[in-house]
Design an enzyme around this catalytic site. Sequence first.
Site: not given
Length: 591
Positions: A41, A44-45
């Site tokens: 995650h 992704e950011h």
Amino acid sequence: MIVLPNKVRIFINDRMKKDIYLGISNFGFENDIDEILGIAHLLEHLLISFDSTNFLANASTSRSYMSFWCKSINSATESDAIRTLVSWFFSNGKLKDNFSLSSIRFHIKELENEYYFRNEVFHCMDILTFLSGGDLYNGGRIDMIDNLNIVRDMLVNRMQRISGSNIVIFVKRLGPGTLDFFKQTFGSLPACPEIIPSSIPVSTNGKIVMTPSPFYTVMVKINPTLDNILGILYLYETYHLIDYETIGNQLYLTVSFIDETEYESFLRGEAILQISQCQRINMNYSDDYMMNIYLNFPWLSHDLYDYITRINDDSKSILISLTNEIYASIINRDIIVIYPNFSKAMCNTRDTQQHPIVVLDATNDGLIKKPYRSIPLMKRLTSNEIFIRYGDASLMDMITLSLSKQDISLKRNAEGIRVKHSFSADDIQAIMESDSFLKYSRSKPAAMYQYIFLSFFASGNSIDDILANRDSTLEFSKRTKSKILFGRNTRYDVTAKSSFVCGIVRGKSLDKTSLVEMMWDLKKKGLIYSMEFTNLLSKNTFYLFTFTIYTDEVYDYLNTNKLFSAKCLVVSTKGDVENFSSLKKDVVIRV
């Protein structure tokens, strides 16, 4: 479908609104098990970055894959959108493998805000990942900041796992030079990953999990075969409350019920699903659903539309085989059962983040190995649309339903929300009147705050009147165009059961584009996860709302923003007892 030499798959999808949509299979947070939960995650950011005045874009990380999309707006072109998305992965022709510690630190703060947001509005409980050795929440927490160097090394390691066989690309149009551009970038990746990840632990079957849920749900393990996937596509297009989940190489058909008696009959083996051949399958799925199929089953060797004749001509045998496999899994207890439970006191285990949950064994007690009845399923309609005003008692229930079902969309304006769905009126009513859904809808009251204060600022009603009718909020006065007069005070502190900043802002050049740009700037600083805004009837006036754990920093940012010529902001500190007394001392706004 175009397949590059390194097995990158490219599809032309001229129906989608996005200019480019890219997915990476075997790249989701299930890969974080036995590492640091949240690496996927966080990556992704870190990757996504764009000019919000020229592009709309987003990304998501699921259990088994990651996806990214970009769309050009204003003066930007489709080609610009494609090059922008590719730039998230490649720098000077090489795959990115360097991330600054300061950027990692900011985005970890953003992840903590996202965790707060999701747990205030949703119940983020990933049962499959938890039973496979992960946590109930796997999106990353603030304690990652204590191991920045290790985190950075893991991010680089994760990038080196990307290979051509993992990549799926949808483009709206394959313009001149675009294919060559893909060959030079994603086509240059190795066909197989440079670093082979460890295998995903196998989830434990035969379990009953008691957790907050709007429905009674059974996850039935089935074989990940082509016929079963076609059967799932048939059921998904025909019926509501049927979907699928994957983890590693395991496939589960998920069947949800609103009636506890039908749910128990299904579990005991005394009832089967009433599946009928009632229509022709058109495969008119959203681009998101199509992408998910290609990513969850990367071994699919053809365009899905190549199977449209087979799914229609052989539907009878496909569905009979799938029905038999479902029933065999019920009898053999190759299932994971989700039973709605909203008690905070009931708990027999916790994940590493100390989220409580109840996990029990699914026993063979009461099994009947010869079904004698069938359970009807909710059929999909072609399309349906309703408009719900903010004063309607069903407002929050409809919002809850849209959040729990991906195929329901809603748009908000100054008067209410417009909802598009494919349920019949009777089915919608049955869901909203079901005991489990009502409990689920009221188990997360934080979402109501957004509408409580929207009502306060847009209607002129007192906070006392609004709180006294919080289950329905208050209907706005819309017969005349309200003129909002701002008071001298720009900040009002309250105590609520959630931490957030909201209020109304006005500016001569204020528009949605500038607010979106502002939201992304706040995200990059790690101060928020998302910000909702509603255009009020008064000229150049907007209502803003954002959940955040950094309320003072967000207030300071908004208070000093030069785009605002006037503002009135509410800053909420989280507490056990609500206190909105500051809003009663002065007339904040006059309508």
